[in-house]
Design a protein around this motif. Structure first.
Motif, PDB file in Angstrom:
ATOM      1  N   ALA A   1       0.825  -1.208   0.000  1.00 16.44           N
ATOM      2  CA  ALA A   1       0.000   0.000   0.000  1.00 16.44           C
ATOM      3  C   ALA A   1       0.858   1.257   0.000  1.00 16.44           C
ATOM      4  O   ALA A   1       0.577   2.231  -0.715  1.00 16.44           O
ATOM      5  CB  ALA A   1      -0.922  -0.010   1.214  1.00 16.44           C
ATOM      6  N   LYS A   2       1.917   1.252   0.790  1.00 17.12           N
ATOM      7  CA  LYS A   2       2.820   2.411   0.862  1.00 17.12           C
ATOM      8  C   LYS A   2       3.523   2.637  -0.477  1.00 17.12           C
ATOM      9  O   LYS A   2       3.608   3.767  -0.973  1.00 17.12           O
ATOM     10  CB  LYS A   2       3.846   2.201   1.969  1.00 17.12           C
ATOM     11  CG  LYS A   2       4.784   3.388   2.217  1.00 17.12           C
ATOM     12  CD  LYS A   2       5.652   3.132   3.429  1.00 17.12           C
ATOM     13  CE  LYS A   2       6.529   4.330   3.758  1.00 17.12           C
ATOM     14  NZ  LYS A   2       7.493   4.614   2.670  1.00 17.12           N
ATOM     15  N   ALA A   3       3.999   1.531  -1.096  1.00 16.05           N
ATOM     16  CA  ALA A   3       4.668   1.665  -2.391  1.00 16.05           C
ATOM     17  C   ALA A   3       3.687   2.112  -3.471  1.00 16.05           C
ATOM     18  O   ALA A   3       4.019   2.934  -4.333  1.00 16.05           O
ATOM     19  CB  ALA A   3       5.305   0.332  -2.764  1.00 16.05           C
ATOM     20  N   TYR A   4       2.485   1.559  -3.437  1.00 10.66           N
ATOM     21  CA  TYR A   4       1.424   1.936  -4.371  1.00 10.66           C
ATOM     22  C   TYR A   4       1.195   3.450  -4.281  1.00 10.66           C
ATOM     23  O   TYR A   4       1.115   4.151  -5.308  1.00 10.66           O
ATOM     24  CB  TYR A   4       0.156   1.165  -3.997  1.00 10.66           C
ATOM     25  CG  TYR A   4      -0.991   1.211  -4.985  1.00 10.66           C
ATOM     26  CD1 TYR A   4      -1.214   2.281  -5.831  1.00 10.66           C
ATOM     27  CD2 TYR A   4      -1.904   0.159  -5.022  1.00 10.66           C
ATOM     28  CE1 TYR A   4      -2.284   2.314  -6.711  1.00 10.66           C
ATOM     29  CE2 TYR A   4      -2.989   0.166  -5.905  1.00 10.66           C
ATOM     30  CZ  TYR A   4      -3.177   1.257  -6.744  1.00 10.66           C
ATOM     31  OH  TYR A   4      -4.243   1.269  -7.598  1.00 10.66           O
ATOM     32  N   ASP A   5       1.096   3.948  -3.081  1.00 13.18           N
ATOM     33  CA  ASP A   5       0.879   5.379  -2.860  1.00 13.18           C
ATOM     34  C   ASP A   5       2.040   6.202  -3.404  1.00 13.18           C
ATOM     35  O   ASP A   5       1.841   7.236  -4.050  1.00 13.18           O
ATOM     36  CB  ASP A   5       0.697   5.622  -1.361  1.00 13.18           C
ATOM     37  CG  ASP A   5       0.423   7.081  -1.030  1.00 13.18           C
ATOM     38  OD1 ASP A   5      -0.326   7.738  -1.789  1.00 13.18           O
ATOM     39  OD2 ASP A   5       0.959   7.566  -0.026  1.00 13.18           O
ATOM     40  N   GLU A   6       3.250   5.728  -3.191  1.00 12.89           N
ATOM     41  CA  GLU A   6       4.430   6.494  -3.589  1.00 12.89           C
ATOM     42  C   GLU A   6       4.619   6.557  -5.102  1.00 12.89           C
ATOM     43  O   GLU A   6       5.128   7.554  -5.615  1.00 12.89           O
ATOM     44  CB  GLU A   6       5.672   5.893  -2.926  1.00 12.89           C
ATOM     45  CG  GLU A   6       5.694   6.086  -1.409  1.00 12.89           C
ATOM     46  CD  GLU A   6       6.801   5.299  -0.732  1.00 12.89           C
ATOM     47  OE1 GLU A   6       7.036   5.542   0.467  1.00 12.89           O
ATOM     48  OE2 GLU A   6       7.425   4.444  -1.397  1.00 12.89           O
ATOM     49  N   ILE A   7       4.242   5.495  -5.810  1.00 13.07           N
ATOM     50  CA  ILE A   7       4.461   5.499  -7.264  1.00 13.07           C
ATOM     51  C   ILE A   7       3.291   6.079  -8.043  1.00 13.07           C
ATOM     52  O   ILE A   7       3.409   6.308  -9.257  1.00 13.07           O
ATOM     53  CB  ILE A   7       4.726   4.065  -7.788  1.00 13.07           C
ATOM     54  CG1 ILE A   7       3.464   3.207  -7.682  1.00 13.07           C
ATOM     55  CG2 ILE A   7       5.905   3.425  -7.065  1.00 13.07           C
ATOM     56  CD1 ILE A   7       3.554   1.897  -8.444  1.00 13.07           C
ATOM     57  N   SER A   8       2.165   6.337  -7.373  1.00 17.69           N
ATOM     58  CA  SER A   8       0.968   6.800  -8.077  1.00 17.69           C
ATOM     59  C   SER A   8       0.968   8.321  -8.233  1.00 17.69           C
ATOM     60  O   SER A   8       1.510   9.057  -7.406  1.00 17.69           O
ATOM     61  CB  SER A   8      -0.294   6.383  -7.299  1.00 17.69           C
ATOM     62  OG  SER A   8      -0.401   4.973  -7.241  1.00 17.69           O
TER      63      SER A   8
END
Length: 344
Positions: free
Chosen positions: A203-210
């Motif tokens: 979830a954290k990575a998803y947020d960072e790359i979006s």
């Protein structure tokens, strides 16, 4: 590229031994290489009799009701032929025995393509019809088509485009969505979570790359209780979280109305009333309707659409050289349908 017109043309159909894919190319379809061979024999017989270019009127009908789709692709076969075509518009509904398509011109111009055209319509109409049934069960909530994994990749974009014709709001198959003028949509599969080892890590990575304006929807059923994971993700992302996706497998009872009600209640109690709940996995109209009432905000539907049985289509000659005609059991002459629109 040359259209097959005779049994003699079979000699130039060569299959490379190292051919990587078995699906027909666009060129092979347009050349007539996916037709039934007896249409080539038919042309040989008619040409032998001097009748190959006889003007005819053909009509296509279905044996059950449905939603019309596939004509755009069929017109790709007929557009450069010396024919006139009338048809329903994509998305129109039809009843059994309604005239769906009328083709008028020399038989030699389109007879070889009967198999191809019927196949295009039979499959696309079935997928569009299934999507319409699923969409109606959503009770106004969004429907996403996730069916590409259930069919051969050569037809996956055709299937998902047909689902959009039938009423789906978007599709996950890249080519299928873009063929309909949409940008494909989807979240993240379980594989990402299993490799990363924790839902919050993904979830954290998803947020960072979006991108800032991109919806962030997180799958929550991989490791922990769904309601617990929903809260953990909401606390991590806060207002940036658009929704959570529930895809609980059948081995654990699948997605149930009771589970959705609990997740919704726990999110609301924590102040996350704006977080959407999206569900997927083995959905069909009756279950969709139940889940819609329980609080689901959007649905990802795959196999119910992709597994739809093709709708049986028939092409009949209704006029030959301007005279009404029909095989026994059918009524000679064209059968009017006010929904037909001139396409070519």
């Amino acid at each position: 590229m040359e259209q097959m017109k005779s049994l003699n043309d079979l000699e130039r159909v060569k299959i490379e031994h190292d051919r990587k894919l078995f699906s027909a190319t666009h060129e092979e379809i347009l050349e007539g290489k996916t037709t039934d061979v007896y249409f080539l024999r038919t042309m040989d017989i008619l040409n032998h009799l001097g009748l190959g270019d006889t003007p005819v009127t053909a009509e296509i009908f279905a044996r059950e009701e449905g939603v019309f789709a596939g004509i755009t692709e069929a017109l790709g076969i007929l557009r450069n032929k010396n024919v006139e075509v009338w048809a329903l518009k994509e998305g129109d509904t039809f009843n059994p025995k309604d005239t769906l398509v009328r083709i008028k011109g020399p038989y030699s111009e389109f007879g070889v393509y009967e198999t191809v055209i019927l196949g295009m319509l039979a499959s696309s109409c079935a997928w569009a019809t299934a999507a319409r049934k699923a969409k109606e069960a959503c009770k106004g909530k969004p429907l996403l088509c996730f069916g590409a994994r259930h069919v051969h990749p050569a037809v996956a974009p055709v299937m998902e485009r047909a689902a959009l014709v039938g009423g789906a709001d978007n599709a996950s198959c890249i080519l299928g969505a873009k063929l309909f003028g949409k940008e494909p949509t989807g979240t993240v599969p379980h594989a990402a979570f299993l490799i990363a080892g924790d839902t919050l890590t993904v979830a954290k990575a998803y947020d960072e790359i979006s991108k800032p304006d991109e919806n962030r929807t997180i799958l929550i059923d991989t490791f922990k209780d769904e309601a617990e994971e929903a809260i953990r993700v909401a606390e991590l992302l806060g207002d940036r979280l658009y929704g959570i996706r529930v895809d609980t497998p059948s081995e654990r009872g699948g997605v149930t109305p009771e589970l959705i009600k609990e997740i919704r209640a726990r999110l609301d109690q924590k102040g996350y009333k704006n977080v959407k709940i999206i569900v997927s996995g083995g959905l069909y109209p009756e279950k969709i309707a139940e889940l819609a009432d329980a609080g689901v905000d959007a649905f990802g539907v795959g196999s119910f659409i992709s597994d739809a049985k093709p709708i049986d289509m028939t092409m009949d000659l209704k006029e030959v050289d301007g005279k009404p005609i029909a095989k026994r059991g059918r009524i000679p002459g064209i059968i009017e349908n006010p929904k037909l629109v001139k396409m070519i």
